[in-house]
Every structure is written in C-alpha cells, then in structure tokens.
Design an enzyme around this catalytic site. Structure first.
Site: not given
Length: 274
Positions: A2-3, A60, A260
């Site tokens: 989740p962002e 977040k 990433r």
DNA sequence: GAAGACCTGCTA
DNA sequence: TAGCAGGTCTTC
C-alpha cells in the site's frame, strides 16, 4: 503494497463501515511482532475498552484516535490490509461494539501497530503529505535543488515527501518524462514543475480508482470490501516492462535503482544529466 | 550508495 | 528452485 492511495482508500472504507465511534470489546493478536514496542499483553490491556473516535491518514500511516487519548499508528508496509471478514492471514482482530469485527491481515508480517501518546513523534520524521498544500511547488523545487541525489530514491524518501511508493514514483516519472536516475539538482524549473504536477496527479487518480492491485492472486492489495484496486488498468509504467510505451511505442525497460525494480521508457525518459 | 534483515507466496 | 514483490530499518 500500500502507498498513499491504497491507505486512503482503506481509511475511507473503514469510516464508511462505521468503525469510527465503535468500542473495542476484545483484542486478539496472532502475530506478536505486529505490535510495537509493547508486549501483546500491555497493548491489549491499553486498547481494550476504548472507543475508536477517529480514523485519519498521513502519508502511508493510518491512525486510530482512541477515546483514551492515545493513538494507534498503523503502517501496512508491503502487504497489510483490512477486512470485516475473517481470513487466513489475520494478524490482529478487534471485536467491535454492535457486531462488526475488524480483521487486520498481513501475509508477509511486515506491518506494524504502535500505540503512542503523541503521533507527532512519528509524523515529525515525515515530509509533507503529498496530497496536502504543504507539499507545494516551492517546497518541492527547493527540496530537489538543494540535494544531489537520484530523483527516484529522493521522492521515495518519506522524510522529503510522504506517500509515494514504487508504483506511483514510476508512474509520476513516466508521466513527467524524467529518467529515474537523473540527479535532483539537474532538473530545470519546467521539469520540476511537470514532475510536481505528475506526482499530485498520479496520486489523486490512484485515490479516485481506489488504489492499484497487480495480478489476481490473494497476495495482492485488496480494499476493505475485498475488491482489487481499479487503478490496475490505468498504470502506464509500473509492471509493464517489455510492453510498448503507450505514448511512443518503445518497449519499456526494467532496471534497478536504489535496490528497487524500476520500469521506464528509454525514449520518452531519456537520461542525460547536465 | 549498497546489502542484509524482516516474511510469505506467486511466477518463471 | 531461484527470484521477485506495493516498505522501511540497520549497518556498513
């Protein structure tokens, strides 16, 4: 997973489900490390019997303001989520007054729940939330100009701007046609202005679509109602390596930036610095 | 900067 | 079976 858009969606749905105003009748912690830094026993003791007065979000982080004056700060990390129905990966369960049960599920067990007296201790370490006015063009320009870091890891850094994660960063950089490895201080005013608008835009659209889910598996993000986020079909870069850029047709490439996975268009987002 | 840690589960 | 995943923290 989740962002900002996913956390915002979850917070809204928990409010819509009437979680605010309900009393926590019982607390069950199935994975002790979810709760930090307290023991399960002291967390449960301090939370049981209080009412969830308000649900809010910054970056977040999701926050449950309790009638005791304390706040539960929840970070979903990679795989946290909520449901009103029981599930295989429930790590923490609240029985609420008048019937409903709140299930926190988290396959990877990275999520954390912290009971704090003052949320500011944690919020002070964050930059402005990306969807607030405090995240302004001026703030953004100065934050980028005074550093000499690659743009992607810089805007992923929650102490600079709170809310962006790997999906929406790749989306914003694609939309702004900026290479993820460009140095932040090499971007001119026009590029910074475009990127600023792209950040606001991709997050706002993400919220409107109730977040992004990839694939179909149960590991992926689901909202409180168990639905996949509607933003999946709208994604232009993230997870589309090897597929054609919807703007120019070039095949998107995948590289690693700051550990990433990073997908970008080698033509639209060409990479020269200086 | 980079690498490892924290975890489980899906995909190639 | 190896590699990878939406995040963050700690330790080089």
């Amino acid at each position: 997973m989740p962002e900002l858009p996913e956390v915002e969606t979850i917070a809204r749905q928990l409010r819509a489900r009437g979680v605010e105003g309900r009393k926590i009748l019982s607390v069950k912690v199935n994975w002790a490390r979810t709760v930090e830094p307290l023991s399960v026993a002291s967390f449960s003791r301090q939370v049981r019997g209080t009412t969830i007065d308000e649900i809010s979000r910054v970056g977040k982080w999701m926050m449950f303001l309790l009638s005791s004056g304390k706040t539960i700060m929840i970070h979903l990390r990679m795989a946290g989520g909520f449901s009103m129905e029981p599930g295989q990966h429930d790590r923490l369960v609240f029985k609420l007054s008048d019937g409903p049960t709140l299930h926190y599920r988290d396959t990877r067990k990275f999520g954390r729940w912290k009971l704090v007296d003052d949320p500011q201790e944690i919020l002070d370490k964050l930059g402005p939330d990306a969807l607030t006015r405090q995240f302004s063009p001026t703030y953004f320009r100065e934050a980028m100009r005074k550093r000499h870091r690659m743009i992607k890891p810089l805007i992923l850094d929650q102490s600079i701007v709170a809310g962006l994660g790997n999906i929406y960063v790749d989306e914003a950089l694609w939309e702004a046609k900026i290479h993820p490895e460009r140095r932040s201080d090499s971007l001119d005013d026009a590029e910074l202005s475009t990127l600023f608008k792209a950040i606001k835009h991709v997050l706002a659209i993400g919220v409107k679509n109730r977040g992004t889910s990839l694939g179909d598996g149960k590991t992926n993000y689901r909202d409180v109602e168990g639905e996949a986020g509607g933003h999946r079909e709208k994604v232009k870069a993230y997870g589309r390596s090897g597929k054609p850029c919807v703007r120019c047709g070039t095949f998107l490439e995948k590289i690693v930036v700051a550990q990433r996975g990073t997908t970008f268009c080698p033509v639209c987002q060409s990479g020269f610095d200086q």
